[in-house]
Scaffold this motif. Structure first.
Motif: not given
Ligand code: SF4
Ligand code: SF4
Length: 472
Positions: A418-420, A450-454, A401-409, A456-458
């Motif tokens: 991206p996550i939204t 960059v997503c640590p939770s792997k 699950p997403c850990i809300h790290c914010g890297y994708c933003l 496949p956002l893109a």
């Molecule tokens: S990079 Fe991955 S884990 Fe981090 S906020 Fe975005 S979707 Fe969530």
């Protein structure tokens, strides 16, 4: 000629570490002629072309074998001389839509059919003649799925175009072909720029190249000193600087509206290979049937920058450079390319690389492993040090699950969420995704990387866009 004093860049993006298996600094070698080539009747962007040849017919290298009269299209050429062996349907490697492939068995003689070109100085030919030659030669861009160069086949005519942008900054891992062409084919590049400019009605030219190439900047300053239409912009080599949307913002400080193409706002973007192809078409009469590609990745023993015939099967090129298995094979770079299940997939006009990434047996540091390997982006383990990093697919193991790290933003060059967007696309809430500007996504792939939770956002966002387009 003017050189911009300040370094230009953009918000977001990412600097990649040096990856093991990158053909950095390797001079361009020429691959042996293939024994057979597979010529798809849709080469990147544009309409499907109609075959003009029959099974059993002999063809020459550079001969037109398929053509479309559609607005956005370029002819397809035989890339070796020989005999047409098969014409059949097949899925296109990008998107899987049905196309046709013309398989040619090479005769080993490589007899050419050159373009019929007028005599005299090309600088006096004007947009119509130059545009026609570029069209007949199939000169197309390396990005944007092989967008054609000129008005015969693009969305705009020369009188609508004000700027030609030259992208000489390759920032995706393993892609080194344009950097080598810049140093090895400098003369062809300069003349090619003049040809493309002439085909577009003598527009302003802005060239973006990495600030870490001071020698190239110096050489360009000397050679282009007297051309007031030529501007050089040193750029930070951050991914995805070369994408049209990002390049236009950095070089012209203009915004490409979501869902629009560069020609619609008066801009044509070209790359180094395209300029070289323009030179070869107009001054040598050679259609665009070979290109330089990089072959690299953690599963390749001998990385290389190779001049190859279009249509050469990927497997043949990879095996010759020592492909180790198991590996994931990618047509193009690791972020924007497509994974191949069939190694018979041919090199296309817009193929810049073939990358083979090793499949890891187990995941290290499973709690914090990002992207496609433990060497990719993380604020926890920054890519320090001079040693080349080993990139694997990083695909083993479950998503989390997403850990809300914010890297994708942080990395999104288009300032999106991206996550939204990915969540809305997955849930089928496509109207909401549209309101959140899903069409501004340029498919750079960084959010997935960059997503640590792997997650496949893109690809989830890309599917959402495709569903919306279908709905329309
Ligand atoms: S990079 Fe991955 S884990 Fe981090 S906020 Fe975005 S979707 Fe969530
Ligand atoms: S949302 Fe689109 S543009 Fe933004 S990082 Fe992801 S793929 Fe790139």
């Amino acid at each position: 000629m003017a050189v911009t004093g300040t370094l230009k860049t953009f918000k977001g993006g990412h600097y990649f570490p040096r990856f093991e298996g990158t053909p950095r600094g390797r001079r361009i070698e020429t691959a042996p002629l293939p024994q057979r080539v597979i010529c798809l009747t849709r080469q990147g962007f544009g309409h499907e072309a109609r075959p003009l040849v029959e099974v059993g017919q002999t063809v020459k290298s550079g001969e037109i074998i398929a053509r479309s009269d559609g607005l956005i299209s370029t002819p397809v050429h035989a890339t070796v001389s020989g005999r047409v062996e098969t014409i059949e349907s097949c899925p296109h490697p990008r998107g899987g839509a049905l196309t046709q492939r013309i398989i040619i068995a090479a005769d080993g003689r490589d007899n050419w059919q050159l373009l019929k070109r007028p005599k005299g100085n090309f600088e006096k030919w004007g947009p119509e003649k130059l545009g026609y030659l570029l069209y007949e030669a199939g000169v197309t861009a390396g990005g944007k799925g092989g967008f054609p160069s000129t008005e015969h086949s693009s969305l705009a005519s020369p009188d609508q175009i004000g700027y030609l942008l030259i992208n000489a900054v390759e920032t995706e891992p393993y892609l080194e072909g344009d950097a080598q062409l810049l140093s090895q084919e400098f003369e062809k590049l300069l003349t090619g720029i003049k040809i493309l400019r002439g085909a577009l009605g003598n527009v302003e030219v802005h060239m973006g190249l990495g600030y870490n190439r001071p020698r190239a900047v110096e050489e360009l300053q000397i050679r282009m000193e007297y051309y007031d239409w030529f501007h050089i912009h040193p750029l930070l080599p951050k991914y995805p600087q070369g994408e049209d949307e990002v390049l236009i913002k950095s070089l012209l400080d203009r915004q490409l509206p979501a869902g629009h193409t560069a020609p619609e706002i008066g801009v044509v973007a070209a790359d180094v290979q395209q300029c070289v192809a323009a030179y070869e078409a107009v001054l040598e009469g050679r259609p665009f049937i070979e290109r330089v590609i990089s072959i690299g990745g953690s599963a390749i023993e001998r990385p290389a920058n190779l001049r190859v015939r279009l249509g050469t099967p990927a497997g043949e090129l990879l095996s010759a450079r020592g492909l180790r298995s198991p590996a994931r094979i990618i047509l193009g770079g690791p972020l924007r390319g497509v994974s191949l299940s069939d190694v018979d997939t041919p090199v296309l006009r817009d193929t810049r690389a073939l990358v083979a990434l090793a499949e890891p047996r187990r995941r290290l540091f499973a709690g914090m492993t990002p992207g496609f390997g433990y060497d990719s982006y993380t604020k926890i383990l920054p890519p320090l040090g001079l040693r080349a990093k080993r990139a694997t697919t990083g695909l083993n193991g479950p998503e989390r699950p997403c850990i809300h790290c914010g890297y994708c933003l942080d990395v999104c060059p288009q300032n999106l969420l991206p996550i939204t967007l990915a969540e809305r696309a997955e849930q089928g809430l496509l109207r909401q995704a549209e309101k959140l500007d899903i069409f501004a996504c340029i498919d750079c792939g960084l959010c997935s990387y960059v997503c640590p939770s792997k997650l496949p956002l893109a690809s989830q966002i890309a599917k959402g866009k495709a569903a919306l387009r279908e709905g329309r």
